[in-house]
Scaffold this active site. Structure first.
Site, PDB file in Angstrom:
ATOM      1  N   GLN A  42      69.997  66.259  44.317  1.00  0.00           N
ATOM      2  CA  GLN A  42      70.442  67.328  45.787  1.00  0.00           C
ATOM      3  C   GLN A  42      72.349  67.080  45.308  1.00  0.00           C
ATOM      4  OE1 GLN A  42      67.871  65.196  48.545  1.00  0.00           O
ATOM      5  NE2 GLN A  42      68.460  66.933  49.646  1.00  0.00           N
ATOM      6  N   HIS A  62      64.027  76.759  38.740  1.00  0.00           N
ATOM      7  CA  HIS A  62      64.345  78.246  37.814  1.00  0.00           C
ATOM      8  C   HIS A  62      63.526  79.247  37.217  1.00  0.00           C
ATOM      9  CE1 HIS A  62      67.471  75.465  35.513  1.00  0.00           C
ATOM     10  NE2 HIS A  62      68.007  75.530  36.333  1.00  0.00           N
ATOM     11  N   ARG A 100      73.129  54.408  48.415  1.00  0.00           N
ATOM     12  CA  ARG A 100      71.861  54.121  48.187  1.00  0.00           C
ATOM     13  C   ARG A 100      71.989  56.035  47.129  1.00  0.00           C
ATOM     14  NH1 ARG A 100      66.072  57.057  51.108  1.00  0.00           N
ATOM     15  NH2 ARG A 100      65.431  57.129  49.137  1.00  0.00           N
ATOM     16  N   HIS A 145      63.963  59.376  43.489  1.00  0.00           N
ATOM     17  CA  HIS A 145      63.479  60.770  44.223  1.00  0.00           C
ATOM     18  C   HIS A 145      62.725  61.981  43.849  1.00  0.00           C
ATOM     19  CE1 HIS A 145      65.823  60.921  48.506  1.00  0.00           C
ATOM     20  NE2 HIS A 145      65.109  62.428  47.950  1.00  0.00           N
ATOM     21  N   GLU A 190      59.722  58.679  50.227  1.00  0.00           N
ATOM     22  CA  GLU A 190      58.858  59.779  51.077  1.00  0.00           C
ATOM     23  C   GLU A 190      57.444  60.205  49.949  1.00  0.00           C
ATOM     24  OE1 GLU A 190      60.763  62.825  53.029  1.00  0.00           O
ATOM     25  OE2 GLU A 190      61.838  61.162  53.820  1.00  0.00           O
ATOM     26  N   ASN A 328      62.410  56.407  56.353  1.00  0.00           N
ATOM     27  CA  ASN A 328      63.230  57.495  56.730  1.00  0.00           C
ATOM     28  C   ASN A 328      63.047  58.576  57.979  1.00  0.00           C
ATOM     29  OD1 ASN A 328      64.642  57.481  54.012  1.00  0.00           O
ATOM     30  ND2 ASN A 328      63.551  59.036  53.413  1.00  0.00           N
ATOM     31  N   TYR A 330      63.882  60.620  61.027  1.00  0.00           N
ATOM     32  CA  TYR A 330      64.443  62.530  62.071  1.00  0.00           C
ATOM     33  C   TYR A 330      63.949  62.475  62.982  1.00  0.00           C
ATOM     34  CZ  TYR A 330      66.936  62.387  56.590  1.00  0.00           C
ATOM     35  OH  TYR A 330      67.421  62.033  56.167  1.00  0.00           O
ATOM     36  N   GLU A 395      67.108  56.353  56.066  1.00  0.00           N
ATOM     37  CA  GLU A 395      67.871  57.950  55.696  1.00  0.00           C
ATOM     38  C   GLU A 395      68.241  58.507  57.333  1.00  0.00           C
ATOM     39  OE1 GLU A 395      66.442  60.973  53.636  1.00  0.00           O
ATOM     40  OE2 GLU A 395      66.777  59.694  52.118  1.00  0.00           O
TER      41      GLU A 395
HETATM   42  C1  NOJ Z   1      64.154  63.586  53.293  1.00  0.00           C
HETATM   43  C2  NOJ Z   1      64.431  62.916  52.022  1.00  0.00           C
HETATM   44  O1  NOJ Z   1      64.198  62.420  51.301  1.00  0.00           O
HETATM   45  C3  NOJ Z   1      65.843  63.566  51.127  1.00  0.00           C
HETATM   46  O2  NOJ Z   1      65.978  63.629  49.873  1.00  0.00           O
HETATM   47  C4  NOJ Z   1      66.324  64.960  52.438  1.00  0.00           C
HETATM   48  O3  NOJ Z   1      67.308  66.026  52.164  1.00  0.00           O
HETATM   49  C5  NOJ Z   1      66.341  64.499  54.438  1.00  0.00           C
HETATM   50  N1  NOJ Z   1      64.642  64.574  54.005  1.00  0.00           N
HETATM   51  C6  NOJ Z   1      66.412  65.999  55.187  1.00  0.00           C
HETATM   52  O4  NOJ Z   1      65.773  66.823  54.928  1.00  0.00           O
END
Ligand code: NOJ
Length: 502
Positions: A42, A62, A100, A145, A190, A328, A330, A395
């Site tokens: 990323q 690609h 991290r 990752h 994840e 993580n 969200y 995260e």
């Molecule tokens: C979890 C992922 O580990 C990360 O790579 C991603 O950018 C974030 N979620 C946000 O979607």
């Protein structure tokens, strides 16, 4: 009498207020670690520099740009491969305790295997680690990752059990090279996401649609690879290096749609978190998963359950291999039982309908709904389910498509971190660390560069990939210097629907 009631009411209100203000002062406990995070594909760019091998995300972006919203890729991303010193200086200036980052497997092992170890590749991670240590920032390293070498995918990737030993060999190279300085490792990030989105869908690389089977097979091998790496660390490195190893799970909080569906929420928890965590803490998949997947598989005519079984030997290897509970988080969801099941129709393995509360404000991703109370609830669920293990939030953050005036992001962090502090101070949840996702905007997988998660704005169209502080970065700088949550400019969310949220 009436007076007595009023007095008691006032007394209770005062007590509640005291417990809210006193116990939860919105300061961080002493020793609590606050960091920020990123991942190799990323942010690094430099996709074909030196002898780096192709990985599945190079290959996917690609060859299939149509699966990425803006058709773009991580060839350049944030240029962190070249700008790592600038990145470290930024992290230091904000005041984070740890960083991290993840290692790109094919940068270190260009052939995928240990026959060739890239000197340049390894040197990059040694430099980054040394730069962090020299600046007083603790390196926290994710071994994987989502970006394994393409050559390994040609042989089935996570669906081929041979990946277990290939992964262990790769991890050993990293322990040897970086283990002197790195004391907190994440084996995999994840698994639920890359197994489901990569082996049952085209959302993630490698984009193989193996419905109902791919994700279970992938996660089965992930658990084996994680556990064997853990045992190898125990045998070969732990005495000398004294680090901690854990896996990081993506956890959505599942809440009952209404009070009749508390069991549905528990089933959802087991199907998502328990799927990976139950084996690590108790040796095997949750009973409800075993029963349900066997039942639905049978109804579909399969001769055996699509959920693979662990032998007793594997159960012993896997059980007890998480030094800390990393996740993580969200967003949240509401669940209820699928009414079709009463007619004998199985639409899903877990038998649930998943939805959201329409009043929850939106983040900037298709899946993003804001509900801070769900974060607090999650800490309590983990405390109760796994005997209050040490927890690391690896995260947490929010997406938008905006610029540097990111008021929603500040509000999100305030509300979510407040919930975490309440869970720690009032509810005794054993949370030790928290990482902001992300230090800067970056390549957001299938969303390309359309969704921004950073506290730092990155100009992706500029050859220099310039970075500019967002308001949330300034806010975090203050929070870190005071070790206390700071007030927010606005407590309402402003986001309206983005084109991809229709
Ligand atoms: C979890 C992922 O580990 C990360 O790579 C991603 O950018 C974030 N979620 C946000 O979607």
């Amino acid at each position: 009498m009436e007076r007595y009631v009023i007095t008691v009411t006032i007394f209770c209100a005062v007590i509640t207020r005291i417990s809210c203000c006193d116990i939860v002062k919105l300061t961080f406990p002493s020793g609590f670690k606050i960091g920020t995070a990123s991942a190799a594909y990323q942010v690094e760019g430099a996709w074909n520099i030196s002898d780096k091998g192709e990985n599945i995300w190079d290959h996917w972006t690609h060859n299939h740009p149509e699966y990425i919203r803006d058709g773009r890729n991580g060839d350049v991303a944030c240029n962190s491969y070249y700008k790592y010193k600038e990145d470290v200086a930024l992290i230091k200036s904000i005041g984070f305790d740890f960083y991290r980052f993840s290692v790109s497997w094919s940068r270190v092992l260009p052939t995928g295997f240990t026959n060739v170890i890239s000197e340049d590749g390894l040197q990059y991670y040694k430099n980054l680690t040394a730069e962090l240590v020299a600046n007083g920032i603790e390196p926290v390293v994710t071994i994987y990752h989502w970006d394994h070498p393409q050559v390994i995918e040609e042989m089935g990737g996570w669906t081929n059990e041979l990946i277990v030993d290939w992964f262990v060999a790769y991890a050993r190279v990293l322990f040897e090279a970086l283990g002197g300085s790195v004391k907190r490792w994440i084996t995999m990030n994840e698994p639920n996401s890359f197994c489901t989105d990569g082996y049952e869908d085209t959302v993630n690389a490698p984009g193989k649609v193996i419905t109902g089977i791919g994700k279970y097979l992938c996660a089965h091998n992930v658990l084996k690879a994680h556990a064997k790496t853990y045992r190898m660390y125990d045998e070969e490195f732990r005495d000398a290096q004294g680090g901690k190893l854990g896996i990081v799970l993506p956890i959505i909080t599942y809440l009952p749609y209404n009070s009749s569906y508390t069991e549905a929420a528990e089933v959802a928890f087991q199907f998502v978190t328990g799927w990976l965590a139950h084996p690590l803490y108790f040796g095997d998949y949750p009973e409800i998963m075993k029963t349900r997947v066997a039942l639905v598989s049978k109804s579909q005519g399969y001769p055996r359950s699509r959920l693979p079984e662990f032998s007793d030997e594997w159960i012993a290897i896997i059980n007890g291999t998480n030094d800390y509970f990393g996740f993580n988080h969200y967003t949240s969801r509401l669940v209820y039982d699928d009414p079709d099941e009463e007619l004998g129709i199985y639409n899903s393995d877990n038998g649930l309908i998943v939805t959201v509360d329409p009043s929850w404000p939106l983040g900037g991703s298709t899946w993003f709904y804001i509900y801070a109370a769900g974060f607090g609830e999650l800490f309590r669920q983990i405390r109760d389910e796994y005997s209050n293990p040490p927890v690391w939030v690896m995260e947490n953050g929010i997406s938008d498509a905006d610029g540097v005036d990111d008021y929603d992001r500040i509000n999100y962090f305030y509300e979510y971190v407040r919930e975490m502090l309440i869970a720690i101070k009032r509810d005794g949840c054993n949370v030790e660390g928290y990482a902001v996702w992300s230090i800067m905007d970056n390549f957001e997988w299938s969303a390309g560069y359309t969704e921004r998660f950073g506290i730092t704005y990155v100009e992706f169209d500029d050859a220099d990939t310039n970075r500019t502080a967002k308001l949330s970065q300034t806010w975090w700088t203050k929070v870190l210097s005071k070790r206390k949550l700071q007030s927010v400019p606005t407590s309402t969310y402003t986001r309206t629907r983005l084109p991809w949220q229709k």
